[in-house]
Scaffold this active site. Structure first.
Site, PDB file in Angstrom:
ATOM      1  N   HIS A  95       0.814  -1.216   0.000  1.00 51.01           N
ATOM      2  CA  HIS A  95       0.000   0.000   0.000  1.00 51.01           C
ATOM      3  C   HIS A  95       0.853   1.275   0.000  1.00 51.01           C
ATOM      4  O   HIS A  95       0.324   2.367  -0.242  1.00 51.01           O
ATOM      5  CB  HIS A  95      -0.969   0.001   1.193  1.00 51.01           C
ATOM      6  CG  HIS A  95      -0.345   0.262   2.519  1.00 51.01           C
ATOM      7  ND1 HIS A  95      -0.075  -0.736   3.442  1.00 51.01           N
ATOM      8  CD2 HIS A  95       0.052   1.416   3.114  1.00 51.01           C
ATOM      9  CE1 HIS A  95       0.445  -0.204   4.532  1.00 51.01           C
ATOM     10  NE2 HIS A  95       0.542   1.096   4.353  1.00 51.01           N
ATOM     11  N   ASP A 125      -0.169  -7.714   1.749  1.00 51.92           N
ATOM     12  CA  ASP A 125       0.352  -6.336   1.723  1.00 51.92           C
ATOM     13  C   ASP A 125       1.877  -6.331   1.782  1.00 51.92           C
ATOM     14  O   ASP A 125       2.481  -5.924   2.789  1.00 51.92           O
ATOM     15  CB  ASP A 125      -0.248  -5.558   2.896  1.00 51.92           C
ATOM     16  CG  ASP A 125       0.021  -4.070   2.800  1.00 51.92           C
ATOM     17  OD1 ASP A 125       0.544  -3.623   1.763  1.00 51.92           O
ATOM     18  OD2 ASP A 125      -0.293  -3.350   3.773  1.00 51.92           O
ATOM     19  N   SER A 201       4.714   1.960   8.075  1.00 53.52           N
ATOM     20  CA  SER A 201       4.385   0.837   7.200  1.00 53.52           C
ATOM     21  C   SER A 201       5.596   0.376   6.393  1.00 53.52           C
ATOM     22  O   SER A 201       6.238   1.179   5.705  1.00 53.52           O
ATOM     23  CB  SER A 201       3.264   1.232   6.238  1.00 53.52           C
ATOM     24  OG  SER A 201       2.078   1.522   6.943  1.00 53.52           O
TER      25      SER A 201
END
Length: 378
Positions: A95, A125, A201
Site C-alpha cells: 500500500h 500487503d 508501514s
C-alpha cells in the site's frame, strides 16, 4: 659368551625392565590424578548468552532501514522499508507503492535514490523495490523460521510522520490475528505493543534478543497503541522469487535529477539536521566508519580515516543540541553545543568538556554531505 660378558648384559636387561615399569607407573599416576592449577590469571572461559546491546542493535539496524516516498499526481505516500539482500532490494508494504508514479528512497545517511518496483502483492500487503545504488550494502539478517512467542521483546523501526529512523519498543502481545484492510488480507499476523502509525508501514520488526527481522510492520490502530506485523516466514519465498526474476534494464526508475533540485529550504534544513544528528550518533556508538562516510570528498582527501578516528576515539559519551540556518549558497550552517565525556588515562579521571561544533552541510553529487566541521572548546 663368556661369564665376564654375561653379568653386564643381565644387569642391562634388568635396568631396562625397571625403567619401563617406572615409566608405566608415572603414566598411570598422571592419568588418574587431576592437576591443580593455582594461577589466578587462568580462568575457565564461559559462553556469554546475554542479549545484544540495545543501542548497538538499533544503530546497526538503522543503517539498512529506509524512508520510502511513493509520489503520484494526487498525493505522496510515506512509508518505510529495509534492505533484504545485496542487490539493493528493499522490502516494504504494497500500500506504500501501489499507486505511485515515482518512488524515492532516503537512506540513513540522508542520501536519496530513485527506486523501481520489482514485485507487489495483490492480496498480501507486501512489495519489493530495487535501488541499484544500494547493491553491495549490508542487508538486515532475516529470521526465516518462525520461533516467535507471546511476550518476546521486539523493536519496531520506521519513519512515522516523516521522522526518519524512529524506534519504538514493545512485546509480541498476540498471535494469529486475522482481518482485512483496504482489500489486503492479514492472516496469522503478529500483534505488537510497539506503537505503529502513519509512515511506519513497511519497516522491520526486530527480535530484541538476536537482532533479526521477524516481521514487517504493516497496520496500526488509530490511537497507535496496537500494531500488527506480517511474519517474515509468510513472505520470504515470494520476495526471493521476485528478486531472482528482476532485471535492472527492464525496470522503470524515477528521474534522479528531481531529487535535490526541488527541495524546499525547510526540507533542506530538516535533512541537514538529520545528517548532523546521525553523525554525532555514530560517534557516540563508536561507529567511526559510518561517521567518516558522511564527510564530503574534500574533507576525506584532507584527513585519512585513521586521523579522523583518532580525533574522536577518546570520546565515551556526548550530549548535544542543534541550531541551523540555510545560507545564501544553499548550504546549511549547523551550530552544535556539545558536552563531551572523555576517556580517562593513567593520570586523569574522565572529564566533561563543553565544545561548539559548526557543521556545514551541502549537496555533493546530488547528495547531502558534511562539507566542513570546525570545533572550539568553551
Amino acid at each position: 659368551m663368556n661369564r665376564k660378558m654375561k653379568l653386564p648384559f643381565a644387569v642391562s636387561v634388568i635396568l631396562v625392565v625397571i625403567g619401563i615399569l617406572v615409566l608405566y607407573s608415572i603414566n598411570q599416576q598422571w592419568n588418574g590424578n587431576a592437576i591443580a592449577v593455582n594461577n589466578p590469571v587462568i580462568n575457565k572461559v564461559k559462553s556469554d548468552k546475554k542479549s545484544l546491546d540495545l543501542k548497538s542493535i538499533i544503530h546497526e539496524t538503522e543503517k539498512s532501514v529506509v524512508q520510502i516516498e511513493g509520489q503520484s499526481e494526487k498525493s505522496t505516500v510515506t512509508g518505510s522499508g529495509f534492505l533484504y539482500n545485496n542487490k539493493g532490494d528493499i522490502i516494504t508494504n504494497a500500500h506504500v507503492v501501489n499507486d505511485a508514479d515515482a518512488i524515492y528512497v532516503k537512506t540513513a545517511n540522508a542520501h536519496t535514490y530513485p527506486a523501481a518496483v520489482i514485485g507487489v502483492g495483490k492480496e498480501i500487503d507486501i512489495a519489493v523495490v530495487r535501488v541499484p545504488q544500494l547493491a553491495g550494502q549490508n542487508p538486515l539478517s532475516i529470521a526465516e523460521e518462525s520461533n516467535v512467542e507471546i511476550g518476546d521483546e521486539v523493536i519496531a523501526l520506521g519513519s512515522p510522520h516523516g521522522f526518519q529512523n524512529t524506534v519504538t519498543l514493545g512485546i509480541i502481545s498476540g498471535m494469529a490475528r486475522n482481518f482485512t484492510v483496504d482489500g489486503f488480507a492479514y492472516n496469522n499476523v503478529y500483534q505488537i505493543s510497539a506503537q505503529i502509525t502513519h509512515g511506519n508501514s513497511g519497516g522491520p520488526l526486530i527480535n530484541r534478543e538476536n537482532g533479526k527481522v521477524v516481521g514487517i510492520n504493516s497496520v496500526g490502530t488509530e490511537d497507535g497503541t496496537i500494531g500488527f506485523s506480517i511474519p517474515m516466514n509468510q513472505v520470504i519465498d515470494k520476495v526471493t522469487k521476485w528478486s531472482k526474476k528482476a532485471v535492472n534494464s527492464q525496470l522503470d526508475f524515477a528521474n534522479a535529477d528531481d531529487i535535490i533540485s526541488d527541495s524546499a529550504p525547510s526540507d533542506l534544513k530538516k535533512n541537514a539536521e538529520y545528517l548532523a544528528d546521525y553523525f554525532f550518533e555514530s560517534i557516540t556508538i563508536r561507529d567511526y566508519v559510518t561517521a567518516y562516510s558522511l564527510l564530503g570528498s574534500k574533507m576525506q582527501s584532507s584527513s585519512s580515516y585513521s586521523d579522523f578516528r583518532n580525533k574522536y576515539i577518546h570520546i565515551i559519551d556526548l550530549d548535544y543540541s542543534l541550531k541551523s540556518k540555510v545560507t545564501e549558497d544553499n548550504h546549511v550552517k549547523i551550530t552544535a553545543d556539545v558536552t563531551v565525556e572523555t576517556k580517562p588515562d593513567d593520570k586523569h579521571k574522565p572529564k566533561e568538556k563543553k565544545r561548539k561544533y559548526v557543521l556545514t552541510v551541502g549537496s555533493e553529487n546530488n547528495q547531502l554531505k558534511l562539507l566542513n566541521i570546525s570545533k572550539t572548546t568553551k
